[in-house]
Each structure stands twice: as structure tokens, then as C-alpha cells.
Design a protein around this motif. Structure first.
Motif, mmCIF file in Angstrom:
data_model
loop_
_atom_site.group_PDB
_atom_site.id
_atom_site.type_symbol
_atom_site.label_atom_id
_atom_site.label_comp_id
_atom_site.label_asym_id
_atom_site.label_seq_id
_atom_site.Cartn_x
_atom_site.Cartn_y
_atom_site.Cartn_z
ATOM 1 N N SER A 6 0.831 -1.204 0.000
ATOM 2 C CA SER A 6 0.000 0.000 0.000
ATOM 3 C C SER A 6 0.866 1.256 0.000
ATOM 4 C CB SER A 6 -0.939 0.012 1.211
ATOM 5 O OG SER A 6 -0.195 0.010 2.419
ATOM 6 N N ASP A 7 2.015 1.203 0.760
ATOM 7 C CA ASP A 7 2.922 2.349 0.784
ATOM 8 C C ASP A 7 3.537 2.579 -0.593
ATOM 9 O OD1 ASP A 7 2.479 2.857 3.441
ATOM 10 O OD2 ASP A 7 4.189 1.665 4.135
ATOM 11 N N VAL A 8 3.914 1.499 -1.249
ATOM 12 C CA VAL A 8 4.485 1.589 -2.594
ATOM 13 C C VAL A 8 3.456 2.180 -3.548
ATOM 14 C CG1 VAL A 8 5.355 0.276 -4.554
ATOM 15 C CG2 VAL A 8 6.110 -0.294 -2.232
ATOM 16 N N GLY A 9 2.209 1.750 -3.398
ATOM 17 C CA GLY A 9 1.152 2.246 -4.274
ATOM 18 C C GLY A 9 0.908 3.730 -4.089
ATOM 19 N N VAL A 10 0.924 4.189 -2.825
ATOM 20 C CA VAL A 10 0.726 5.611 -2.539
ATOM 21 C C VAL A 10 1.853 6.424 -3.133
ATOM 22 C CG1 VAL A 10 0.701 7.331 -0.689
ATOM 23 C CG2 VAL A 10 -0.660 5.247 -0.468
ATOM 24 N N ASP A 11 3.093 5.942 -2.963
ATOM 25 C CA ASP A 11 4.250 6.653 -3.493
ATOM 26 C C ASP A 11 4.191 6.718 -5.015
ATOM 27 O OD1 ASP A 11 6.869 7.899 -3.052
ATOM 28 O OD2 ASP A 11 7.651 6.162 -4.121
ATOM 29 N N ARG A 12 3.786 5.625 -5.641
ATOM 30 C CA ARG A 12 3.688 5.594 -7.101
ATOM 31 C C ARG A 12 2.636 6.581 -7.589
ATOM 32 N NH1 ARG A 12 0.498 2.812 -10.705
ATOM 33 N NH2 ARG A 12 1.433 2.396 -12.758
ATOM 34 N N LYS A 13 1.523 6.664 -6.873
ATOM 35 C CA LYS A 13 0.463 7.600 -7.261
ATOM 36 C C LYS A 13 0.931 9.046 -7.115
ATOM 37 C CE LYS A 13 -3.531 4.643 -6.250
ATOM 38 N NZ LYS A 13 -4.710 4.428 -5.356
ATOM 39 N N ALA A 14 1.683 9.317 -6.048
ATOM 40 C CA ALA A 14 2.192 10.671 -5.837
ATOM 41 C C ALA A 14 3.155 11.063 -6.952
ATOM 42 C CB ALA A 14 2.884 10.766 -4.480
ATOM 43 N N GLN A 16 3.205 9.777 -9.976
ATOM 44 C CA GLN A 16 2.438 9.884 -11.211
ATOM 45 C C GLN A 16 1.725 11.232 -11.286
ATOM 46 O OE1 GLN A 16 -0.661 6.802 -11.897
ATOM 47 N NE2 GLN A 16 0.729 6.046 -13.473
ATOM 48 N N ARG A 17 1.128 11.635 -10.167
ATOM 49 C CA ARG A 17 0.440 12.926 -10.123
ATOM 50 C C ARG A 17 1.415 14.071 -10.383
ATOM 51 N NH1 ARG A 17 -1.079 17.171 -6.758
ATOM 52 N NH2 ARG A 17 -3.283 17.789 -6.908
ATOM 53 N N ALA A 23 4.156 17.982 -16.579
ATOM 54 C CA ALA A 23 3.823 18.035 -18.000
ATOM 55 C C ALA A 23 2.824 19.152 -18.282
ATOM 56 C CB ALA A 23 3.254 16.686 -18.455
ATOM 57 N N ALA A 24 1.837 19.292 -17.398
ATOM 58 C CA ALA A 24 0.832 20.343 -17.573
ATOM 59 C C ALA A 24 1.471 21.721 -17.527
ATOM 60 C CB ALA A 24 -0.245 20.216 -16.500
ATOM 61 N N ARG A 25 2.481 21.878 -16.676
ATOM 62 C CA ARG A 25 3.169 23.163 -16.579
ATOM 63 C C ARG A 25 3.744 23.550 -17.942
ATOM 64 N NH1 ARG A 25 5.978 21.890 -12.725
ATOM 65 N NH2 ARG A 25 4.779 22.909 -11.060
ATOM 66 N N GLN A 26 4.363 22.612 -18.618
ATOM 67 C CA GLN A 26 4.928 22.895 -19.937
ATOM 68 C C GLN A 26 3.848 23.294 -20.934
ATOM 69 O OE1 GLN A 26 7.825 20.016 -21.522
ATOM 70 N NE2 GLN A 26 7.770 18.985 -19.533
ATOM 71 N N TYR A 55 -6.834 11.510 -11.586
ATOM 72 C CA TYR A 55 -6.275 12.493 -10.660
ATOM 73 C C TYR A 55 -6.952 13.855 -10.780
ATOM 74 C CZ TYR A 55 -2.467 9.149 -10.048
ATOM 75 O OH TYR A 55 -1.738 8.023 -9.763
ATOM 76 N N PHE A 56 -7.395 14.204 -11.966
ATOM 77 C CA PHE A 56 -7.967 15.525 -12.209
ATOM 78 C C PHE A 56 -9.250 15.367 -13.037
ATOM 79 C CE2 PHE A 56 -3.343 15.817 -11.982
ATOM 80 C CZ PHE A 56 -3.205 16.661 -10.884
ATOM 81 N N ALA A 57 -10.333 15.950 -12.521
ATOM 82 C CA ALA A 57 -11.647 15.731 -13.130
ATOM 83 C C ALA A 57 -11.757 16.316 -14.524
ATOM 84 C CB ALA A 57 -12.732 16.319 -12.223
ATOM 85 N N ASN A 58 -11.091 17.429 -14.761
ATOM 86 C CA ASN A 58 -11.190 18.092 -16.054
ATOM 87 C C ASN A 58 -10.014 19.046 -16.238
ATOM 88 O OD1 ASN A 58 -11.893 20.443 -14.520
ATOM 89 N ND2 ASN A 58 -14.002 19.698 -14.453
ATOM 90 N N LYS A 59 -10.002 19.770 -17.333
ATOM 91 C CA LYS A 59 -8.893 20.670 -17.619
ATOM 92 C C LYS A 59 -8.786 21.778 -16.568
ATOM 93 C CE LYS A 59 -8.137 22.182 -21.937
ATOM 94 N NZ LYS A 59 -8.174 23.067 -23.146
#
Length: 215
Positions: A6-14, A16-17, A23-26, A55-59
Motif C-alpha cells: 500500500s505504501d508503494v502504491g501511494v508513493d507511485r500515485k504521488a 504519477q500525479r 507536463a501540464a506546466r509545460q 487524478y484531475f476531473a477536467n482541464k
């Protein structure tokens, strides 16, 4: 020390987010909100578009999350400026210098004002994210108001509603910054923005300075 799945999964999600935000910043800061393409954001982040939407509902959600991403650093630096040794006037000048410098170095982040003021164009923003940004503004105002209150207690400033005065200073500062993005308003200033910004702070300080009682 064992690391749970579960800890690995949380870290991976963080991670990824964060990749999505990077990428969005660029894309957003290059193309602006309207023209930004979420397919390109997902590709740059190395995720499927469906993953992005987990992670994000929309633009709009992604846009405001990106612009609010450096909020903690902003508040920490603002607190440092407010703690500058010296009189209350010197601390107000330090806050103004920090705020102007932060804008000059992070102009893209100040698009947050445009985002919140133009929901009719970009769509209604998620209440939780609007609340997050509002809380950031409130914290900044409270820091400024606390300096003003300290100036009243020390006798540097006239008694006043510190929250109202902080709002007035905040509004003037942001109004001046906005003129830099609208050419007709920029031309009407007749002076460079940094000069006008410093002048407005000095006028403000003269307005709240304690007037010595006449003998």
C-alpha cells in the motif's frame, strides 16, 4: 524495515500525479488554458489519458491544481519577509519587495487570478480547489494584516482595521501587476511597473503613518 504494497502504491500515485503536473506546466504555460491539449499532457507525463482523469476531473481542475502547487513555498517566503528586522514600515516594504519579486520570477503562476476571475470562459472550477486557493490568499492577507496590527501596537501606524487595510494594499498590488498584461493600461501608467509599485507602497505607508500629536 518492510515497505508495504500500500505504501508503494501511494508513493507511485504521488509520483504519477507530480509527472502530470510537470507536463501540464509545460503545456499550459506555453499554449494557455484554452489551447492546451490534455492528450499532449498525458503523453508528456507518460500516462494514459484515462489515468490523468483519475487524478484531475477536467482541464480546469488540472489548471488550478498546477497554479496552486507552489502555495506552501510562497507562504513560507512571505512569512520570512514579514519577519524582517526593523519597523513595521520596513516589514511592509519587505513584504512588497518579496511579492513583486515573486511575481517577476513566477509570472505564469499569477495566472491563477485570471483563472478564478474567468470561470465563465474556462468552466466552473471544483469548489475544493477554489477553496484551496482562497485559503492561500487568506493566509497571505493575514500575514500582512498581522504586520499592520504590530505597527498599530508599536505606534508606527494609526489605529485602523488591519484586515481592511491589508485587503486594500493587496488589491492595489495585484491591480498594478495586472496592468502589465493589458497594453492600454500599461501605456496609461506612464512609469515602469517597478517604480509605480514602489510608489504605491510609499503612498500607502504615508496614509497609515502615525501623526505625532501636537504639543
Amino acid at each position: 524495515m518492510l515497505v508495504s504494497n500500500s505504501d508503494v502504491g501511494v508513493d507511485r500515485k504521488a509520483q504519477q500525479r507530480q509527472r502530470i503536473l510537470d507536463a501540464a506546466r509545460q503545456v499550459f504555460f506555453r499554449d494557455g488554458f484554452v489551447a492546451a491539449n490534455l492528450d499532449e499532457v498525458a503523453a508528456l507525463a507518460g500516462v494514459a489519458k484515462g489515468t490523468l482523469y483519475r487524478y484531475f476531473a477536467n482541464k480546469a481542475d488540472l489548471y488550478v491544481a498546477l497554479l496552486a502547487d507552489n502555495g506552501d513555498k510562497f507562504v513560507a517566503k512571505m512569512r520570512d519577509a514579514a519577519a524582517t528586522p526593523g519597523s513595521a514600515s520596513e516589514r511592509i516594504r519587505a513584504l512588497a519587495k518579496f511579492y513583486y519579486g515573486h511575481w517577476a520570477q513566477n509570472r505564469d503562476y499569477f495566472q491563477i487570478f485570471w483563472a478564478l476571475d474567468n470561470q465563465g470562459l474556462i468552466g466552473v472550477l471544483p469548489p475544493a480547489l477554489v477553496g484551496q486557493v482562497t485559503a492561500l490568499w487568506e493566509t497571505g492577507l493575514r500575514i500582512c494584516a498581522d504586520v499592520i496590527e504590530g505597527g498599530v501596537r508599536s505606534g508606527d501606524f494609526e489605529p485602523c482595521d488591519s484586515w481592511e487595510v491589508a485587503n486594500l494594499l493587496w488589491t492595489v498590488a495585484n491591480g498594478l501587476i495586472q496592468t502589465e498584461h493589458v497594453m492600454p493600461r500599461k501605456e496609461l501608467r506612464h512609469k515602469p511597473l517597478d517604480v509605480m509599485f514602489d510608489d504605491s507602497v510609499e503612498l500607502f505607508l504615508r496614509g497609515i503613518a502615525r501623526v505625532p500629536a501636537r504639543a
